[in-house]
Design a protein around this motif. Sequence first.
Motif, short mmCIF file in Angstrom:
data_model
loop_
_atom_site.label_atom_id
_atom_site.label_comp_id
_atom_site.label_asym_id
_atom_site.label_seq_id
_atom_site.Cartn_x
_atom_site.Cartn_y
_atom_site.Cartn_z
N ILE A 32 0.87 -1.33 0.03
CA ILE A 32 -0.03 0.09 -0.01
C ILE A 32 0.84 1.47 -0.11
O ILE A 32 0.46 2.36 -0.52
CB ILE A 32 -1.01 -0.06 1.30
N VAL A 66 -11.56 -3.08 -1.99
CA VAL A 66 -10.61 -2.43 -1.00
C VAL A 66 -10.84 -3.12 0.31
O VAL A 66 -10.10 -3.46 1.14
CB VAL A 66 -11.20 -1.22 -0.48
N PHE A 69 -8.75 -6.43 0.19
CA PHE A 69 -7.33 -6.25 0.44
C PHE A 69 -7.23 -5.72 1.85
O PHE A 69 -6.10 -6.35 2.63
CB PHE A 69 -6.87 -4.83 -0.33
N ALA A 70 -7.94 -4.98 2.42
CA ALA A 70 -7.73 -4.87 4.02
C ALA A 70 -8.07 -5.88 4.98
O ALA A 70 -7.36 -5.88 6.11
CB ALA A 70 -8.71 -3.47 4.32
N ARG A 95 -7.76 -2.54 -10.09
CA ARG A 95 -7.46 -3.00 -8.84
C ARG A 95 -6.40 -1.91 -8.14
O ARG A 95 -6.66 -1.37 -6.98
CB ARG A 95 -6.69 -4.21 -8.54
N LEU A 99 -7.59 0.89 -4.95
CA LEU A 99 -6.88 1.00 -3.93
C LEU A 99 -6.23 2.39 -3.76
O LEU A 99 -6.47 3.04 -2.71
CB LEU A 99 -5.59 0.20 -3.81
N ARG A 100 -5.71 3.08 -4.80
CA ARG A 100 -5.40 4.52 -4.94
C ARG A 100 -6.33 5.47 -4.65
O ARG A 100 -6.14 6.52 -3.95
CB ARG A 100 -4.70 4.65 -6.04
N TRP A 102 -8.95 4.72 -2.76
CA TRP A 102 -9.06 4.53 -1.16
C TRP A 102 -8.03 5.47 -0.45
O TRP A 102 -8.60 6.24 0.41
CB TRP A 102 -9.04 3.15 -1.01
N PHE A 143 -9.25 5.42 4.62
CA PHE A 143 -7.70 5.10 4.81
C PHE A 143 -6.84 5.91 5.69
O PHE A 143 -6.05 5.40 6.43
CB PHE A 143 -7.00 5.41 3.21
N THR A 166 -3.76 -4.00 6.75
CA THR A 166 -3.53 -3.14 5.46
C THR A 166 -2.19 -2.75 5.26
O THR A 166 -1.46 -2.70 4.10
CB THR A 166 -4.39 -1.88 5.77
#
Length: 178
Positions: A32, A66, A69-70, A95, A99-100, A102, A143, A166
């Motif tokens: 991340i 998200v 991933f988390a 993907r 994530l970016r 977030w 985030f 994360t």
Amino acid sequence: MQKVVLDAMIKRADFAQETEDKSIDLFDKFDISKIEATAPIINMLRKPDFQRETNHWDPDQIADLVQSFAIGQLIPSLILWKSNSHVFVIDGGHRLSALRAWVENDYGDGSISNAFFGGEIPEPQKKAASRARSQVEKLVGRFADIKAALGTEGTNAALRKLASTTFTRAIPVQWVQG
């Protein structure tokens, strides 16, 4: 359902575009910290021109990714290719963009998107962004709040666990050579 426009999260470039020659070691995991605005690699990432636009996911799909991933669920590998100037995302653009979004709190309506679209963000895009933000915050949280909870005493155990997962996990990377 309106799709979320995340085209601003990773810049586009032509494979043949050459700027200055940059040296980068091929890494095998994408964590991340590589997605944050201050990370050097984020400025080298590019989507090839032939890739579809990053606007095919709805708010629920973004929130699901998200959350996956988390909480440490499987995220398929990213496929990257290094040119002399950039690192191209061959597979995994949605993907990484989700994530970016977030990390930057920009689901198509934030400062990065505003600059990318020249301040002209259509209402449907703003509504989709708002819905995505709401879904992500409901399932996972912001985030910035999760990052702030990392190593903070007095934070509830669930939030600390989420922060720990994360910031200690990464998405596998496969490199296309040649």
